[in-house]
Design a protein around this motif. Structure first.
Motif, PDB file in Angstrom:
ATOM      1  N   ILE A 145      56.064  45.830  91.054  1.00 32.23           N
ATOM      2  CA  ILE A 145      56.823  45.681  89.811  1.00 32.23           C
ATOM      3  C   ILE A 145      56.823  46.993  89.032  1.00 32.23           C
ATOM      4  CG2 ILE A 145      56.854  44.539  87.561  1.00 32.23           C
ATOM      5  CD1 ILE A 145      55.922  41.984  88.967  1.00 32.23           C
ATOM      6  N   ALA A 146      55.694  47.664  88.995  1.00 30.65           N
ATOM      7  CA  ALA A 146      55.617  48.956  88.291  1.00 30.65           C
ATOM      8  C   ALA A 146      56.635  49.938  88.859  1.00 30.65           C
ATOM      9  CB  ALA A 146      54.203  49.527  88.397  1.00 30.65           C
ATOM     10  N   LEU A 147      56.745  49.978  90.184  1.00 37.22           N
ATOM     11  CA  LEU A 147      57.694  50.890  90.816  1.00 37.22           C
ATOM     12  C   LEU A 147      59.133  50.507  90.488  1.00 37.22           C
ATOM     13  CD1 LEU A 147      55.925  51.237  94.270  1.00 37.22           C
ATOM     14  CD2 LEU A 147      56.317  53.095  92.656  1.00 37.22           C
ATOM     15  N   MET A 148      59.447  49.235  90.598  1.00 31.79           N
ATOM     16  CA  MET A 148      60.828  48.797  90.381  1.00 31.79           C
ATOM     17  C   MET A 148      61.226  48.848  88.908  1.00 31.79           C
ATOM     18  SD  MET A 148      62.260  48.163  93.314  1.00 31.79           S
ATOM     19  CE  MET A 148      61.374  49.614  93.877  1.00 31.79           C
ATOM     20  N   ARG A 149      60.262  48.653  87.994  1.00 32.44           N
ATOM     21  CA  ARG A 149      60.579  48.715  86.562  1.00 32.44           C
ATOM     22  C   ARG A 149      61.073  50.094  86.148  1.00 32.44           C
ATOM     23  NH1 ARG A 149      56.075  47.850  82.810  1.00 32.44           N
ATOM     24  NH2 ARG A 149      57.658  47.958  81.192  1.00 32.44           N
ATOM     25  N   GLY A 150      60.672  51.110  86.877  1.00 34.54           N
ATOM     26  CA  GLY A 150      61.079  52.469  86.532  1.00 34.54           C
ATOM     27  C   GLY A 150      62.484  52.816  86.961  1.00 34.54           C
ATOM     28  N   ILE A 151      63.163  51.953  87.707  1.00 35.47           N
ATOM     29  CA  ILE A 151      64.513  52.247  88.195  1.00 35.47           C
ATOM     30  C   ILE A 151      65.540  51.721  87.197  1.00 35.47           C
ATOM     31  CG2 ILE A 151      66.181  51.841  90.037  1.00 35.47           C
ATOM     32  CD1 ILE A 151      63.908  51.630  91.995  1.00 35.47           C
ATOM     33  N   PRO A 152      66.371  52.573  86.629  1.00 36.62           N
ATOM     34  CA  PRO A 152      67.373  52.123  85.666  1.00 36.62           C
ATOM     35  C   PRO A 152      68.316  51.068  86.265  1.00 36.62           C
ATOM     36  CG  PRO A 152      67.183  54.512  85.623  1.00 36.62           C
ATOM     37  CD  PRO A 152      66.401  54.031  86.802  1.00 36.62           C
ATOM     38  N   GLY A 153      68.574  50.013  85.494  1.00 34.70           N
ATOM     39  CA  GLY A 153      69.538  49.000  85.906  1.00 34.70           C
ATOM     40  C   GLY A 153      69.035  47.994  86.913  1.00 34.70           C
ATOM     41  N   MET A 154      67.758  48.083  87.304  1.00 36.28           N
ATOM     42  CA  MET A 154      67.217  47.149  88.299  1.00 36.28           C
ATOM     43  C   MET A 154      66.744  45.868  87.613  1.00 36.28           C
ATOM     44  SD  MET A 154      66.516  46.487  91.494  1.00 36.28           S
ATOM     45  CE  MET A 154      66.566  48.085  92.338  1.00 36.28           C
ATOM     46  N   THR A 155      67.262  44.729  88.042  1.00 39.10           N
ATOM     47  CA  THR A 155      66.786  43.431  87.565  1.00 39.10           C
ATOM     48  C   THR A 155      65.610  42.998  88.423  1.00 39.10           C
ATOM     49  OG1 THR A 155      68.950  42.760  86.713  1.00 39.10           O
ATOM     50  CG2 THR A 155      67.414  40.997  87.275  1.00 39.10           C
ATOM     51  N   ILE A 156      64.533  42.513  87.791  1.00 34.98           N
ATOM     52  CA  ILE A 156      63.309  42.150  88.512  1.00 34.98           C
ATOM     53  C   ILE A 156      62.961  40.702  88.215  1.00 34.98           C
ATOM     54  CG2 ILE A 156      60.869  42.672  88.866  1.00 34.98           C
ATOM     55  CD1 ILE A 156      61.480  45.504  87.815  1.00 34.98           C
ATOM     56  N   ILE A 157      62.798  39.919  89.284  1.00 31.85           N
ATOM     57  CA  ILE A 157      62.545  38.484  89.162  1.00 31.85           C
ATOM     58  C   ILE A 157      61.282  38.127  89.930  1.00 31.85           C
ATOM     59  CG2 ILE A 157      63.444  36.177  89.718  1.00 31.85           C
ATOM     60  CD1 ILE A 157      66.262  37.410  89.378  1.00 31.85           C
ATOM     61  N   ASP A 158      60.429  37.312  89.305  1.00 35.08           N
ATOM     62  CA  ASP A 158      59.159  36.888  89.903  1.00 35.08           C
ATOM     63  C   ASP A 158      59.063  35.366  89.813  1.00 35.08           C
ATOM     64  OD1 ASP A 158      56.644  36.982  91.039  1.00 35.08           O
ATOM     65  OD2 ASP A 158      55.622  37.650  89.219  1.00 35.08           O
ATOM     66  N   PRO A 159      59.599  34.632  90.791  1.00 37.39           N
ATOM     67  CA  PRO A 159      59.631  33.165  90.709  1.00 37.39           C
ATOM     68  C   PRO A 159      58.246  32.544  90.834  1.00 37.39           C
ATOM     69  CG  PRO A 159      61.182  34.006  92.365  1.00 37.39           C
ATOM     70  CD  PRO A 159      60.254  35.113  92.009  1.00 37.39           C
ATOM     71  N   CYS A 160      58.113  31.356  90.232  1.00 34.07           N
ATOM     72  CA  CYS A 160      56.833  30.642  90.227  1.00 34.07           C
ATOM     73  C   CYS A 160      56.652  29.773  91.457  1.00 34.07           C
ATOM     74  CB  CYS A 160      56.743  29.782  88.968  1.00 34.07           C
ATOM     75  SG  CYS A 160      55.477  28.494  89.002  1.00 34.07           S
ATOM     76  N   ASP A 161      57.711  29.033  91.831  1.00 33.13           N
ATOM     77  CA  ASP A 161      57.550  27.996  92.862  1.00 33.13           C
ATOM     78  C   ASP A 161      58.843  27.823  93.640  1.00 33.13           C
ATOM     79  OD1 ASP A 161      59.217  26.706  91.047  1.00 33.13           O
ATOM     80  OD2 ASP A 161      58.136  24.800  91.140  1.00 33.13           O
ATOM     81  N   ALA A 162      58.942  26.721  94.399  1.00 36.76           N
ATOM     82  CA  ALA A 162      60.120  26.472  95.225  1.00 36.76           C
ATOM     83  C   ALA A 162      61.366  26.257  94.376  1.00 36.76           C
ATOM     84  CB  ALA A 162      59.873  25.265  96.126  1.00 36.76           C
ATOM     85  N   LEU A 163      61.235  25.503  93.280  1.00 37.03           N
ATOM     86  CA  LEU A 163      62.381  25.248  92.412  1.00 37.03           C
ATOM     87  C   LEU A 163      62.882  26.546  91.791  1.00 37.03           C
ATOM     88  CD1 LEU A 163      64.282  23.254  90.985  1.00 37.03           C
ATOM     89  CD2 LEU A 163      62.549  23.015  89.193  1.00 37.03           C
ATOM     90  N   ASP A 164      61.977  27.351  91.286  1.00 40.95           N
ATOM     91  CA  ASP A 164      62.328  28.643  90.698  1.00 40.95           C
ATOM     92  C   ASP A 164      63.047  29.523  91.716  1.00 40.95           C
ATOM     93  OD1 ASP A 164      62.272  29.856  88.231  1.00 40.95           O
ATOM     94  OD2 ASP A 164      60.263  30.703  88.439  1.00 40.95           O
ATOM     95  N   THR A 165      62.534  29.546  92.937  1.00 37.14           N
ATOM     96  CA  THR A 165      63.120  30.362  93.994  1.00 37.14           C
ATOM     97  C   THR A 165      64.533  29.893  94.319  1.00 37.14           C
ATOM     98  OG1 THR A 165      60.933  30.807  94.943  1.00 37.14           O
ATOM     99  CG2 THR A 165      62.852  31.136  96.379  1.00 37.14           C
ATOM    100  N   GLU A 166      64.728  28.589  94.479  1.00 39.84           N
ATOM    101  CA  GLU A 166      66.048  28.046  94.793  1.00 39.84           C
ATOM    102  C   GLU A 166      67.053  28.385  93.696  1.00 39.84           C
ATOM    103  OE1 GLU A 166      65.314  23.921  95.212  1.00 39.84           O
ATOM    104  OE2 GLU A 166      64.354  24.099  97.192  1.00 39.84           O
ATOM    105  N   GLN A 167      66.670  28.161  92.459  1.00 39.91           N
ATOM    106  CA  GLN A 167      67.585  28.421  91.351  1.00 39.91           C
ATOM    107  C   GLN A 167      67.833  29.921  91.175  1.00 39.91           C
ATOM    108  OE1 GLN A 167      66.065  26.412  87.868  1.00 39.91           O
ATOM    109  NE2 GLN A 167      66.495  24.375  88.690  1.00 39.91           N
ATOM    110  N   ALA A 168      66.818  30.716  91.426  1.00 37.91           N
ATOM    111  CA  ALA A 168      66.971  32.167  91.279  1.00 37.91           C
ATOM    112  C   ALA A 168      67.957  32.725  92.298  1.00 37.91           C
ATOM    113  CB  ALA A 168      65.616  32.854  91.419  1.00 37.91           C
TER     114      ALA A 168
END
Length: 333
Positions: A145-168
């Motif tokens: 996450i630290a690496l990806m946060r430094g990239i301009p315009g990059m959206t970062i998603i960290d899902p919790c579970d199966a439902l979060d993953t499916e909807q994401a």
């Protein structure tokens, strides 16, 4: 006569591809793969790409459904990201899958220059985030996450579970631009269906109210935070849980509002290094908004972690439910 304290039995798991589900917990098989197949039926531009890891990122589900839209790039993550950028330029929507360490550390420059600089519509789904494998530093993506946060315009998603993953997956497909999503694969726990939850990019969700502690969490640590809140409720400690599935862009308004409520200890909980992740993002947000509140962090140390079975490692590094309960009790004394 010498007496011994009974030892709690430890779950044994594969160090390489270990389930994060507790024994007896409800799970959903391959939520990412099945959700991608569902989206691909509506979006012919979706293609699946991987670096020799279809089976271990659940992309094999997509490959079986759409063999002509599945591209196996071999053990060449830089090629994977470069090719994904090229496919996006031709109007396709690549979902590029590999392990998080290989995506962020090995192919960083290709993501930065080929994909992100031109704001290409590439979705990177990265398995084994943080401490979800016991295979040691070569496979533990504790700084992704630290690496990806430094990239301009990059959206970062960290899902919790199966439902979060499916909807994401559906939300990511509808989103224009590059996305880095931490990927939960295999038999993924199901917990958020009990909380009338709906994923939305850039939005945090208050899953549980409480007036003594506010846990701000992402990814699998939201599951652990909910377990911790239930355990502490037995001791009459009221714990709120704010799930933050989108690390970037961060839902600053909700975080500021929740942290501005007086009388609560704020604890950021993350499956990531203390450096550069959700904890520092929240702390920076509060500092800029001049919100002063008691603040703690539960995260992985700024060090190379050990190899071993996940339950043992999660205890050792303080991100198991039992370890979290102990930490909170010590801070509330």
């Amino acid at each position: 006569m010498r007496t011994t304290t009974p030892q709690k039995p430890r779950l044994t798991t594969s160090a390489m591809i270990a389930s994060i589900a507790s024994e007896g917990q409800r799970t959903v098989p391959a939520p990412f793969g099945h959700a991608l197949v569902k989206e691909a039926a509506k979006r012919p531009e979706i293609v699946g790409m991987t670096a020799d890891l279809s089976k271990y990122t659940d992309l094999h589900i997509f490959a079986n459904a759409y063999p002509n839209r599945h591209f196996q790039m071999g053990m060449a993550e830089q090629l994977l990201m470069g090719a994904a950028g090229g496919m996006a330029k031709e109007g396709f929507m690549p979902f590029a899958t590999t392990y998080a360490v290989f995506a962020t550390r090995r192919a960083y420059d290709f993501i930065h220059q080929v994909i992100a600089e031109e704001h290409l519509n590439v979705k990177i789904a990265a398995a084994l985030p943080g401490l979800t494998t016991g295979y040691g530093p070569s496979h533990q993506a504790t700084e992704d996450i630290a690496l990806m946060r430094g990239i301009p315009g990059m959206t970062i998603i960290d899902p919790c579970d199966a439902l979060d993953t499916e909807q994401a997956v559906a939300a990511v497909a509808a989103h224009q631009g590059p996305v880095y999503m931490r990927l939960l694969r295999g038999k993924v726990p199901l917990v958020l269906d009990e909380y009338d939850y709906q994923f939305e990019i850039g939005k945090a969700s208050l899953l549980r109210e409480g007036n003594e502690v506010l846990l701000i969490s992402s990814g699998i640590m939201t599951m652990r935070s909910l377990e911790t809140a239930k355990a502490l409720a037995a001791d009459n400690v009221n714990v709120a849980v704010l799930h933050v599935p989108t690390i970037k862009p961060l839902d600053e308004a909700t975080i500021i509002a929740q942290c501005s409520r007086p009388g609560r200890l704020v604890v950021v909980v993350e499956n990531h290094s203390t450096i550069g992740g959700l904890g520092e993002a929240v702390a920076t947000t509060l500092m800029r908004a001049q919100v002063v509140t008691p603040f703690k962090q539960i995260a992985l140390p700024d060090s190379y972690l050990d190899a071993g079975a996940l339950p043992t490692l999660h205890d050792r590094y303080g991100i198991s439910t039992e370890a979290m309960v102990a930490s909170l009790k010590s801070w509330l004394r």
